[in-house]
Scaffold this active site. Structure first.
Site, PDB file in Angstrom:
ATOM      1  N   ASP A  99       0.870  -1.174   0.000  1.00  0.00           N
ATOM      2  CA  ASP A  99       0.000   0.000   0.000  1.00  0.00           C
ATOM      3  C   ASP A  99       0.909   1.227   0.000  1.00  0.00           C
ATOM      4  O   ASP A  99       1.890   1.274   0.749  1.00  0.00           O
ATOM      5  CB  ASP A  99      -0.828  -0.016   1.293  1.00  0.00           C
ATOM      6  N   ASP A 201      -3.002   4.530  -2.736  1.00  0.00           N
ATOM      7  CA  ASP A 201      -4.007   5.130  -1.861  1.00  0.00           C
ATOM      8  C   ASP A 201      -4.482   6.474  -2.405  1.00  0.00           C
ATOM      9  O   ASP A 201      -3.663   7.292  -2.835  1.00  0.00           O
ATOM     10  CB  ASP A 201      -3.333   5.343  -0.490  1.00  0.00           C
ATOM     11  N   GLU A 252      -6.790   3.330  -5.870  1.00  0.00           N
ATOM     12  CA  GLU A 252      -8.031   3.614  -5.158  1.00  0.00           C
ATOM     13  C   GLU A 252      -8.598   4.897  -5.733  1.00  0.00           C
ATOM     14  O   GLU A 252      -8.023   5.968  -5.563  1.00  0.00           O
ATOM     15  CB  GLU A 252      -7.761   3.791  -3.660  1.00  0.00           C
ATOM     16  N   HIS A 316     -10.591  -2.432   4.651  1.00  0.00           N
ATOM     17  CA  HIS A 316     -10.356  -1.893   6.001  1.00  0.00           C
ATOM     18  C   HIS A 316     -11.099  -0.581   6.226  1.00  0.00           C
ATOM     19  O   HIS A 316     -11.104  -0.038   7.337  1.00  0.00           O
ATOM     20  CB  HIS A 316      -8.857  -1.696   6.202  1.00  0.00           C
ATOM     21  N   ASP A 317     -11.710  -0.040   5.148  1.00  0.00           N
ATOM     22  CA  ASP A 317     -12.465   1.219   5.293  1.00  0.00           C
ATOM     23  C   ASP A 317     -13.969   0.987   5.278  1.00  0.00           C
ATOM     24  O   ASP A 317     -14.730   1.932   5.497  1.00  0.00           O
ATOM     25  CB  ASP A 317     -12.186   2.156   4.102  1.00  0.00           C
TER      26      ASP A 317
HETATM   27  O1  TEU Z   1      -9.052   5.955   1.821  1.00  0.00           O
HETATM   28  C1  TEU Z   1      -9.366   7.049   0.984  1.00  0.00           C
HETATM   29  C2  TEU Z   1     -10.711   7.541   1.389  1.00  0.00           C
HETATM   30  O2  TEU Z   1     -11.006   7.673   2.529  1.00  0.00           O
HETATM   31  C3  TEU Z   1     -11.732   7.658   0.369  1.00  0.00           C
HETATM   32  O3  TEU Z   1     -11.166   7.435  -0.914  1.00  0.00           O
HETATM   33  C4  TEU Z   1     -12.719   6.537   0.675  1.00  0.00           C
HETATM   34  O4  TEU Z   1     -11.970   5.390   1.080  1.00  0.00           O
HETATM   35  C5  TEU Z   1     -13.431   6.157  -0.578  1.00  0.00           C
HETATM   36  O5  TEU Z   1     -14.247   7.212  -0.895  1.00  0.00           O
HETATM   37  C6  TEU Z   1     -14.182   4.880  -0.304  1.00  0.00           C
HETATM   38  O6  TEU Z   1     -15.021   5.079   0.800  1.00  0.00           O
HETATM   39  C7  TEU Z   1      -7.657   5.768   1.901  1.00  0.00           C
HETATM   40  C8  TEU Z   1      -7.382   4.638   2.880  1.00  0.00           C
HETATM   41  O7  TEU Z   1      -7.974   3.441   2.398  1.00  0.00           O
HETATM   42  C9  TEU Z   1      -7.922   5.042   4.225  1.00  0.00           C
HETATM   43  O8  TEU Z   1      -7.765   3.985   5.186  1.00  0.00           O
HETATM   44  C10 TEU Z   1      -7.161   6.265   4.699  1.00  0.00           C
HETATM   45  O9  TEU Z   1      -7.713   6.704   5.935  1.00  0.00           O
HETATM   46  C11 TEU Z   1      -7.263   7.401   3.670  1.00  0.00           C
HETATM   47  O10 TEU Z   1      -7.012   6.960   2.338  1.00  0.00           O
HETATM   48  C12 TEU Z   1      -6.225   8.467   3.967  1.00  0.00           C
HETATM   49  O11 TEU Z   1      -4.966   7.951   3.610  1.00  0.00           O
END
Ligand code: TEU
Length: 547
Positions: A99, A201, A252, A316-317
């Site tokens: 990541d 990310d 992402e 994880h989100d």
């Molecule tokens: O997530 C990015 C983020 O919060 C948004 O893109 C959201 O995940 C998306 O709209 C889907 O719901 C990444 C990581 O996965 C997250 O754990 C971190 O907190 C965030 O970036 C900040 O680095």
């Protein structure tokens, strides 16, 4: 025709290492724990591991606030541990992608400490600094993902700095060529270490609009994403780091449509290999069959034959899929298998989030103090400060809290689910005595066994990775049944899913008369298939099949 490449026959397993397995008793998972459990992961048939961030970090956003890209957070291990994890992963014929968070760093990263030290510091422009607006407040009205404003005041140099997430996560200024070279250099060094690619990310946020104009609707934060110039940065990263290597990348990309998604993963684009879009996770809070079908159609039409998509419903989100989109009560096992069947037979590369393969569920802790997620805690504080009743705020935030997916992996029914000999950094889900890996490994009809069979089907037959996707029109508007075929070179597989709570009969259309069917896999005792569709040769590879 669909381009054939090894990772399209692959399945990815996401390891949120801090909740995976703790070997030193500090209550936090670690890389040695991942090494110890590699046979468990390999036992599924998984090809690629996606490891959440392990870089040095103050850990305010669980590693997504990096303070040193080229050392490992001590609670996870050391660079030596990581090298061993890489070697042990490769020895088992698997690959590992890291990541990588390059939209922002931690506020404690040396680059930011320099940048904030003075307006004339050479690294000032590696981040985004702006004077206060006329009225003395933030330069514009934007909200961040994790706080009411994307701007944080720095008294020392009397300017605001920009952050898309928490104030402790200042955004890097991708317009600065030195910054871009520093990032590319670091990425090249990680690839030289032998990793097999990256999960990038928040990659859709790298570009910001000129002048940071106010937003019509500040709460609709899609203005943070997909701004002009974004793809120039990704194409440059590809040319300087990724191109020509035997690696795999996944971006992402929040708030993208299929048309925009194709810009990231189009095989002629020279950017990334596949993406996570979030039309389901961000914009479909609970199960809506018709909406899900529409999303799948649009993404198939938008990408198929031109770029690769992922298939996932949790990570994880996002809260656990069997709780959010399925049934985590009496039908949990059937529901987990149903969702898995869908994700592994729809077009795209399936991603398994740790614990999904044993049907782990979401969690409900009694107080905000038991929650760790900075996004949830910041939002709770903001809402309560705004006058809302605390109990009601907690109840409203619990279902989609990211902590639902971050409770420790449930290995067995011993104390703390066998995750740690210490006190876990976040509470174990109390249902671990019934739901744990040991139980699933011992049961032939377990969710784990079912995932292993699904993955094996993907490996043994090309139809899932490369076959066309065709819904049965008779069920296109059915709210419960999802019926489609995947077909390739004469092989046709039928997938029939019932998301409803009631039993349902699949009516065999006249146009299918005479077609023979053989059951490959099902989350129910093999049915007495009606005589008009039964028959077909036993054994693998028959011209007909159905999951
Ligand atoms: O997530 C990015 C983020 O919060 C948004 O893109 C959201 O995940 C998306 O709209 C889907 O719901 C990444 C990581 O996965 C997250 O754990 C971190 O907190 C965030 O970036 C900040 O680095």
């Amino acid at each position: 025709a669909v381009k054939r490449v090894w990772w399209k026959k692959s399945v990815v397993y996401q390891v949120y290492w801090r909740s995976f397995y703790d070997t030193d008793g500090d209550g936090v998972g670690d890389l040695d724990g991942v090494i110890e459990k590699l046979d468990y992961i390999r036992g599924l048939g998984v090809d690629i591991i996606w490891l959440n961030p392990v870089y040095e970090s103050p850990d305010l956003d669980n590693g997504y606030d990096i303070s040193d890209y080229e050392s490992i957070m001590p609670k996870a291990g050391t660079l030596e541990t990581l090298d061993r994890l890489l070697a042990e992963t490769h020895r088992r014929g698997m690959r590992l992608i890291m990541d990588l968070v390059v939209n922002h760093t931690s506020h404690l990263h040396p680059w930011f400490l320099e940048s904030r030290s003075s307006r004339s510091n050479p690294k000032r422009d590696w981040y985004i600094w702006k004077d206060a607006s006329e009225g003395g407040g933030p330069p514009n009205n934007w909200r961040s993902y994790f706080s009411p404003s994307t701007w944080e005041w720095d008294a020392a140099t009397e300017q605001y700095y920009f952050h898309s997430f928490a104030a402790e996560q200042p955004d890097l200024n991708w317009r600065n060529p030195e910054l871009r070279e520093a990032i590319c250099g670091m990425m090249r060094r990680w690839l030289s270490r032998g990793i097999d690619g990256f999960r990038l990310d928040a990659i859709a946020l790298l570009a910001k609009p000129d002048g940071f104009p106010d937003a019509e609707r500040p709460e609709d934060i899609r203005y943070l994403t997909n701004n002009p110039g974004l793809h120039d940065f990704i194409r440059e990263m590809n040319a300087r780091v990724l191109a020509g290597r035997d690696i795999v990348t996944v971006g992402e990309a929040a708030f993208v449509t299929p048309e925009e998604g194709l810009k990231f993963v189009g095989e002629d684009r020279g950017e990334l290999d596949m993406l996570f879009h979030f039309e389901v996770c961000d914009e479909m809070p609970s199960w809506d069959m018709l909406r899900f079908k529409r999303i799948q159609r649009r993404w198939y039409e938008g990408l198929w034959g031109r770029g690769a998509n992922s298939q996932f419903l949790n990570n994880h989100d996002h809260t656990r899929q069997v709780s959010r989109y399925g049934n985590d009560g009496p039908y949990r096992v059937q529901s987990a298998k149903l969702l898995a069947t869908m994700l592994h037979t729809l077009p795209g590369i399936p991603y398994i989030y740790q614990g999904e393969e044993i049907g782990m569920t979401g969690v409900r802790f009694d107080s905000i103090e038991e929650y760790n997620d900075i996004a949830m805690r910041n939002r709770y504080a903001e809402e309560v400060a705004g006058g809302r009743e605390p109990a009601e705020v907690l109840a409203s935030l619990q279902p989609l809290s990211r902590d639902n997916s971050r409770t420790p992996m449930q290995w067995d029914d011993s104390r703390e689910a066998g995750f740690t000999s210490g006190t876990p950094w976040i509470r174990v889900n109390p249902n671990y005595r019934e739901i744990n890996a040991a139980r699933d490994l011992a049961a032939p009809d377990s969710i784990y066994a079912y995932y292993r069979e699904l993955i094996s089907l993907r490996h043994r037959h090309d139809v899932l990775a490369y076959g066309e996707f065709e819904e049965w029109p008779e069920y296109a508007d059915d709210e419960h049944l999802y019926v489609y075929e995947r077909h390739l070179d004469g092989v046709r597989w039928l997938v029939a899913l019932n998301h409803g709570d009631e039993a349902a009969e699949l009516i065999w259309p006249a146009r299918m008369a005479g077609r023979k069917l053989r059951l490959l896999l099902g989350n129910y005792p093999a049915p007495a298939l009606g005589d008009e569709s039964a028959g077909g040769s036993k054994g693998e590879g028959g011209s007909e099949g159905g999951a």
